[in-house]
Design an enzyme around this catalytic site. Sequence first.
Site, PDB file in Angstrom:
ATOM      1  CD  GLU A   1      -2.964  -1.186   2.263  1.00  0.00           C
ATOM      2  OE1 GLU A   1      -3.043  -0.238   3.052  1.00  0.00           O
ATOM      3  OE2 GLU A   1      -3.641  -2.226   2.390  1.00  0.00           O
TER       4      GLU A   1
ATOM      5  CG  HIS B   1      -8.998   5.805   1.536  1.00  0.00           C
ATOM      6  ND1 HIS B   1      -8.893   5.576   0.189  1.00  0.00           N
ATOM      7  CD2 HIS B   1      -8.386   4.766   2.149  1.00  0.00           C
ATOM      8  CE1 HIS B   1      -8.241   4.429   0.001  1.00  0.00           C
ATOM      9  NE2 HIS B   1      -7.927   3.928   1.177  1.00  0.00           N
TER      10      HIS B   1
ATOM     11  NE  ARG C   1      -4.564   5.688   3.114  1.00  0.00           N
ATOM     12  CZ  ARG C   1      -5.026   4.761   3.945  1.00  0.00           C
ATOM     13  NH1 ARG C   1      -5.705   5.109   5.010  1.00  0.00           N
ATOM     14  NH2 ARG C   1      -4.827   3.492   3.700  1.00  0.00           N
TER      15      ARG C   1
ATOM     16  CG  HIS D   1     -10.059   6.295   5.590  1.00  0.00           C
ATOM     17  ND1 HIS D   1     -10.967   5.273   5.387  1.00  0.00           N
ATOM     18  CD2 HIS D   1      -8.861   5.679   5.831  1.00  0.00           C
ATOM     19  CE1 HIS D   1     -10.336   4.101   5.495  1.00  0.00           C
ATOM     20  NE2 HIS D   1      -9.070   4.317   5.785  1.00  0.00           N
TER      21      HIS D   1
ATOM     22  NE  ARG E   1      -4.738   5.173   9.652  1.00  0.00           N
ATOM     23  CZ  ARG E   1      -5.106   4.256   8.766  1.00  0.00           C
ATOM     24  NH1 ARG E   1      -4.436   3.126   8.653  1.00  0.00           N
ATOM     25  NH2 ARG E   1      -6.153   4.464   7.990  1.00  0.00           N
TER      26      ARG E   1
HETATM   27  C1  SIN Z   1      -7.451   0.660   2.572  1.00  0.00           C
HETATM   28  O1  SIN Z   1      -7.725  -0.514   2.385  1.00  0.00           O
HETATM   29  O2  SIN Z   1      -7.062   1.401   1.659  1.00  0.00           O
HETATM   30  C2  SIN Z   1      -7.596   1.234   3.932  1.00  0.00           C
HETATM   31  C3  SIN Z   1      -6.517   0.737   4.788  1.00  0.00           C
HETATM   32  C4  SIN Z   1      -6.208   1.718   5.866  1.00  0.00           C
HETATM   33  O3  SIN Z   1      -6.948   2.671   6.092  1.00  0.00           O
HETATM   34  O4  SIN Z   1      -5.152   1.558   6.479  1.00  0.00           O
END
Ligand code: SIN
Length: 523
Positions: free
Chosen positions: A114, A231, A277, A338, A373
Amino acid sequence: MIKSDYLIIGSGIAGLKLALKVAQTATVSLITKKKLSDSCTQKAQGGIACVIDKSDTFQEHIQDTLTSGAGLCNKDMVTKMVNEAPDRLNELIKLGVNFTKKENNQEEFDLGLEGGHSKRRILHTRDLTGKEIENCLITNILKNKNITIFENHTAIDLIINKDNICLGAYVFANKQNSIETFQAKITALACGGAGKTYLYTSNPDISTGDGIAMAYRVGADIANMEFVQFHPTCLYRENTNFFLISEAVRGEGAILRLKDGSQFMHKYSQKKELAPRDIVARAIDNELKTRKENYVYLDITSKNKNFLIKRFPNIYTKCLEYGIDMEKDMIPVTPAAHFFCGGVKIDVNGRTNIKNLYALGETACSGIHGANRLASNSLLEAIVYADRVYKDSLKFLNKKHYDLPSFSCQYKISKESSFIHMQECEEVRHISWNYLNISRSNENLIKAKKKINTLTNKVNTLFENSPITIENIELRNITCIADLIVNSAIQRKESRGLHYNINYPTMLPVAKDTIINIKDSLV
Ligand code: SIN
């Protein structure tokens, strides 16, 4: 009156994991607003970050967390969390959580990637990780005789005595329409976040910041509430709540595109779609504002149907419901509220500044997430703190219950179906969305403050004069959260991580937490 050793408020991963630990030696009252399974955890798609792969190191996970946190993380706590992660993960696996294994090697976990992670290190159960964890924890909870579950119970206020010790909470029994007193030696707030303070959010309706608002009202320190994580990729639909499209989709190669099909992330970060993010959300926001558009596209058409159905069954099905075939069509996406990096300030063991009151999970601000985060660090933080709170709180168990202060019930109860203040709810959410969004300005913050001040007075009067309902409790709480966000945002005279103010576009050399305490605003 309901008396137990522990009162745990909230039934997401933090509350359930803590309950299972403490119930080995103590009695627990576990209260939750709706059903046990109604939690933010249930919706989590991504997974849990943990150093497992031989090519990965603790140092790299620590560094990725610190880089993402934009200089505001508590390095000591980040290090502890990353080092403790494998033990906490093994506990979940022993309880029965089934993380997805590699297709060609059932001995090894299929690690996801991610944004902001330099290595593949996300343990996941396809794109239904939260559901798998929540179901497994609930199965274990239901077998435990020391845990009494109170579904449809909404905490209204914490009970504090004159020595600043927390003794439990006053709770609204939603179905019975009555107020209950829960007395406990130790109270733990695990109530999740506050996404519903905003018009559009990836969070479920229960995320109304109850833990943070209750703690604030009794004098707990509240930290860093300006750092609201949006998000970047929520499925865009007009006038409805946004469904999350996991960052793991970008981890598997999805590209962000404008309506004309062109890419844009290279203009904002060398890491492009896999930048932290805050950078991706701000980039999308900027492109949308420049073009006066509502969404960009997420393109994962490079992957075939077989892969998409196996890796992202939940997202694939949801998209199809809206007529989007991920194999052939690009997905319209937009950022939405989010996760709150701020919350009730806690120390290394989850203690707040109120005696016998702990906080953990999204309700708390441990300093781990800093100003932004890192993806998939939140479920990890929750299980690490469940263990820390458990170990630290054991020492209070052999004490007696304190006497409760005399209760003069100021809450109104009505057997009639009572009026819900929908208009005020919508107003809070619109103000937050319009003025406390990804890009902020001094002018907008001042406008927001005026509007929230007026609304706070109105909502407090309504609360005092209306019968208690879950909606009225939540309205008071989201108004309080909006107030905390705006006051924190005004205090921060820089841009850092998730807090971007066009009037202070740069980062100050020294990173400081923003701490708000109700006692300071009363002097
Ligand atoms: C996601 O699946 O993109 C969310 C995961 C997260 O908020 O850490």
